[in-house]
Write an enzyme that holds these catalytic residues in place. Structure first.
Site, mmCIF file in Angstrom:
data_model
loop_
_atom_site.group_PDB
_atom_site.id
_atom_site.type_symbol
_atom_site.label_atom_id
_atom_site.label_comp_id
_atom_site.label_asym_id
_atom_site.label_seq_id
_atom_site.Cartn_x
_atom_site.Cartn_y
_atom_site.Cartn_z
ATOM 1 N N GLU A 64 -4.695 19.394 23.152
ATOM 2 C CA GLU A 64 -5.794 18.995 22.928
ATOM 3 C C GLU A 64 -6.700 20.120 22.305
ATOM 4 O O GLU A 64 -7.797 20.009 22.871
ATOM 5 C CB GLU A 64 -6.236 18.065 24.104
ATOM 6 N N GLU A 70 0.104 10.396 24.485
ATOM 7 C CA GLU A 70 -0.476 10.149 25.982
ATOM 8 C C GLU A 70 -1.003 8.743 25.695
ATOM 9 O O GLU A 70 -1.993 8.598 24.973
ATOM 10 C CB GLU A 70 -1.386 11.112 26.312
#
Length: 796
Positions: free
Chosen positions: A171, A242
């Site tokens: 991320e 995710e």
């Protein structure tokens, strides 16, 4: 175009890809993945977790790699017990499943320091996660070590192993703007470094649309089918790293849960738009044992996942998603090889169609994207009822195999049972009170207030601050403390006066308390503490915590005494942390009969393991805040006194894995910081033996839809002992708390008992006729609701 990391052709070993999908060993597949983190459970739990994931329809297990757990000190590695990564990956392989390895080595994951070891902060001139040579050196060294370990054991798919993807970084998009050009250079370097390790399988970068070279960008979020358009350029597959099954929780949070119909909708939507790998984060959350949770993060992690903290199936989540995976697999060929089209069926209504004209086959996803209104649509000559915000999957473009909002899977209610071992009269509580140090009794002195992280170096939550000053006479005044977090307990002249703390969002706090001072020398002793290191954001290496200003206000004449530079004594950690929580270590202190509500006190008792094999939890509702150990193993932080907006603790039950226990004489030790009563701690067993079904039978005969049926299935080796509740008509509520409605059929319980009692599996009709109910009763929903209690089969 096919991108190869290992070659091409039908005999290829390894993973290639194109825009349509990953191609493993020459075969296209749909991938249903779930995150299970090996350190958040015990090796003894791993087989059942993986087995239940596979039974739930998964074919991939995803895990992070936890750098600070594996390298707690430079070049001192730990790959044993809960950290045996090789063992975990081999177990996945034994179950004929694939693995995704998110090496990072920064992972966030609500894990202490985002997985970065504390010692990294003390490397000269280091800045984390940017074009910084010291950081890049250590990052590459660890990533290389992990890859070499996997290669040595032949665990990459290119070697015949289960690992089909590896992830570098995590991320990065969230911190890239801070580092600007240096961040761009860093992410380019990280991708090049990873590719240079030559694993033979693709690398991924999550939330990184501009992933360099052959690295695949992936999506994280709740609805990647609608929020992510896929990789740019049309040459890389559409992957979802995710899909959050709930949200992680922190101390002070109220319970939260993502409805399973919303979760199923997001997955069906993603595959209907060309996705081929979706990962549930988490599929099993587990436990943040010891001090491994990040700032303010609960010890219990993603308990709302399809497999709960104890590894038990949370229904209907587990079952509903299992049905979804089955329905999507029926569509496999068309999704992977068919041509796609979109047909509007009305406002916020559409059909996404995949056809293989050479085989005369097609599948369709009928979607109602409106979040408020149900609808009936006509598709290829048939009417279909679509509830609001739902997708119906038609594997043959005719019959509905699955609707995301119609939850037919059974429900379950988790139950806690107080074990007899709680009341064993031979195991009495004892206590040892930690002494409150003063300035003269501390080992380190400085003129100013020192920073907490740097002092404790992540070896303990606790740091004592002590100072002293002299007054001419007795006075009442106000002690004022400014702290950067996370919490503190204050003592004046050895007497406890109160506690203060911050929160996840606002770690800084002010503590103020009226105190009585004595003539002569006065002592201030403050137990400063952290509740985990931060796990995200730029410049983690610069974060700080602890007390930064202190004064005595309101002295005679209104004077203020600033003690911030008064001269301070420090003691890192607690005396009791020197292993008095072990059998041998406990001999170094004198234990006395326990009393309750004594600050900074250690408590201990012995208990026998409850019989049978159900999971075990400690009910710590009677305690305040602290840490707990069982047989020398820390089961995590507890903070029962931090109440949610609902006026209840965020977590009061704490998992004790069976693997930590002996049959007899298990040592339980707690360090209670301020307000606990150990006499009321309960040892409980946990089960999900109360199962329920709740299915509506209302149908329109003009609409093409499957006839509903209600199913009940007990856990393995169990049968229905009792029908606790049964109703047909318009019942309401949820498993464990059903109520009958105005159209209740009195025969419902008798019929349920006839069909289910003594059986491990039963089917229940969903029709008014079957229960002798009035189909025209005003308000009836034609719903059957049954709760059954399962019990072990007793062989006589």
């Amino acid at each position: 175009m096919v991108i190869s990391v290992c070659g091409t052709g039908s005999n290829v070993t390894g993973v290639t890809y194109d825009r349509r999908s990953l191609i493993v060993n020459g075969q296209r597949q749909l991938f249903f993945s779930g995150s299970i983190h090996y350190p958040r459970s015990t090796p003894e739990m791993w087989p059942d977790l993986v087995k239940n994931a596979k039974k739930g329809g998964l074919n991939v297990i995803q895990t992070y790699v936890f750098w600070n757990a594996h390298e707690p000190r430079p070049r001192q590695y730990n790959f044993e017990g809960r950290y045996d990564l090789v063992r975990f990956v081999k177990l996945i392989q034994e179950h004929n499943m694939y693995a995704t390895l998110r090496i990072g080595p920064f992972i966030q994951a609500e894990w202490n320091h985002g997985g970065l070891p504390y010692w990294l902060r003390e490397v000269p001139n280091i800045t984390f996660r940017t074009d910084n040579e010291p950081f890049k050196y250590y990052m590459k060294r660890f990533a290389t070590k992990i890859v070499q370990m996997m290669k040595k054991e032949k665990l990459f798919a290119s070697q015949g192993g289960p690992i089909i993807l590896s992830q570098i970084e995590n991320e990065y998009k969230t911190v890239a703007p801070v580092f600007r050009e240096a961040g761009t250079r860093y992410i380019q370097w990280a991708a090049k470094m990873a590719l240079g390790l030559r694993t033979g399988v693709p690398w991924i970068l999550c939330k990184q649309e501009d992933a360099p070279g052959s690295v695949i960008p992936t999506c994280n979020g709740l609805n990647c089918g609608d929020t992510y358009d896929g990789p740019k350029g049309g040459k890389k597959p559409f992957l979802w790293t995710e899909n959050w099954t709930a949200r992680f929780r922190i101390f002070g949070d109220a319970p939260s849960q993502r409805p399973v119909h919303d979760l199923a909708f997001s997955v069906a939507r993603f595959f209907s738009k060309g996705g081929t790998l979706a990962n549930y984060y988490m599929y099993h959350g587990g436990t943040n044992f010891g001090r491994t949770g990040a700032s303010f993060v609960l010890t219990q992690y993603y308990d709302e996942a399809p497999l709960d903290e104890y590894g038990l199936r949370r229904e209907p989540n587990w079952g509903h998603l299992r049905y979804l995976h089955y329905a999507l697999r029926l569509c496999r060929n068309e999704l992977l090889w068919g041509s796609s089209s979109i047909q509007s069926l009305g406002e916020n209504l559409e059909a996404r169609i995949y056809e293989m004209k050479e085989n005369n086959t097609c599948v369709a996803f009928l979607a109602n994207l409106d979040i408020k209104r149900d609808a009936t649509v006509n598709f290829r000559g048939f009417n279909y009822f679509l509830q609001r915000h739902s997708i119906s999957i038609l594997p043959d473009c005719k019959s509905v195999a699955f609707n995301t909002r119609r939850v037919l899977a059974q429900q379950s209610a988790r139950s806690y049972h107080t074990a007899n071992e709680t009341y064993n009269i031979n195991n009495k509580w004892q206590m040892y009170q930690e002494s409150v140090p003063n300035f003269e009794r501390t080992s380190l002195h400085a003129n100013e207030l020192l920073e907490l992280y740097n002092m404790t170096k992540d070896t303990t939550d606790y740091l004592w601050y002590t100072t002293r000053f002299t007054l001419q006479g007795e006075e009442w005044a106000v002690l004022h403390i400014s702290s950067l977090g996370h919490a503190l307990h204050a003592f004046v002249n050895g007497i406890y006066i109160g506690t203060g703390h911050g929160s996840k969002m606002q770690k800084m706090f002010e503590f103020e308390k009226t105190i009585q001072l004595i003539p002569g020398l006065n002592h201030i002793s403050l137990l400063g503490l952290m509740v985990g290191l931060p796990d995200s954001g730029a410049y983690l290496e610069r974060r700080s915590a602890g007390i930064h200003k202190i004064s005595i206000q309101g002295l005679d004449g209104g004077a203020v005494m600033d003690l911030s530079s008064n001269g301070w004594g420090y003691e890192v950690g607690l005396f009791g942390e020197k292993e008095i929580f072990t059998d041998n270590g406990g001999n170094y202190v004198k234990w006395t009969r326990a009393r309750s509500r004594i600050p900074i006190t250690w408590y201990k008792r012995y208990f026998d393991a409850p019989q049978e094999n159900d999971p075990i939890a400690l009910d710590l509702s009677a305690m305040g805040k602290g840490l707990a150990w069982v047989n020398g193993e820390c089961i995590g932080r507890y903070w029962v006194s931090y109440l949610s907006p609902l006026g209840e603790p965020s977590q009061s039950l704490y998992h004790v894995p069976r693997a930590l226990l002996k049959p007899k004489a298990n040592l339980l030790v707690l360090f209670e910081e301020h307000d606990g009563n150990p006499q009321n701690i309960l040892i409980t067993t946990v089960d999900r033996n109360n199962i329920c079904t709740f299915v509506s039978g209302q149908r329109n005969p003009t609409i093409k839809d499957a006839k509903p049926i209600a199913l009940l299935k007990c856990p393995d080796e169990m049968v229905v002992e009792e029908i606790v509740f049964a109703s047909f008509g318009n019942p309401e509520g949820f498993c464990g708390n059903f109520t009958i409605g105005s159209c209740h059929a009195p025969n419902a319980k008798i019929i349920a008992e006839q069909l289910c009692s003594g059986k491990s599996f039963c089917k229940l009709p969903v029709s008014a006729k079957a229960y002798g109910a009035d189909a025209s009763c005003p308000g009836t929903t034609g719903t059957v609701a049954v709760q059954a209690k399962c019990s072990k089969i007793i062989n006589l």
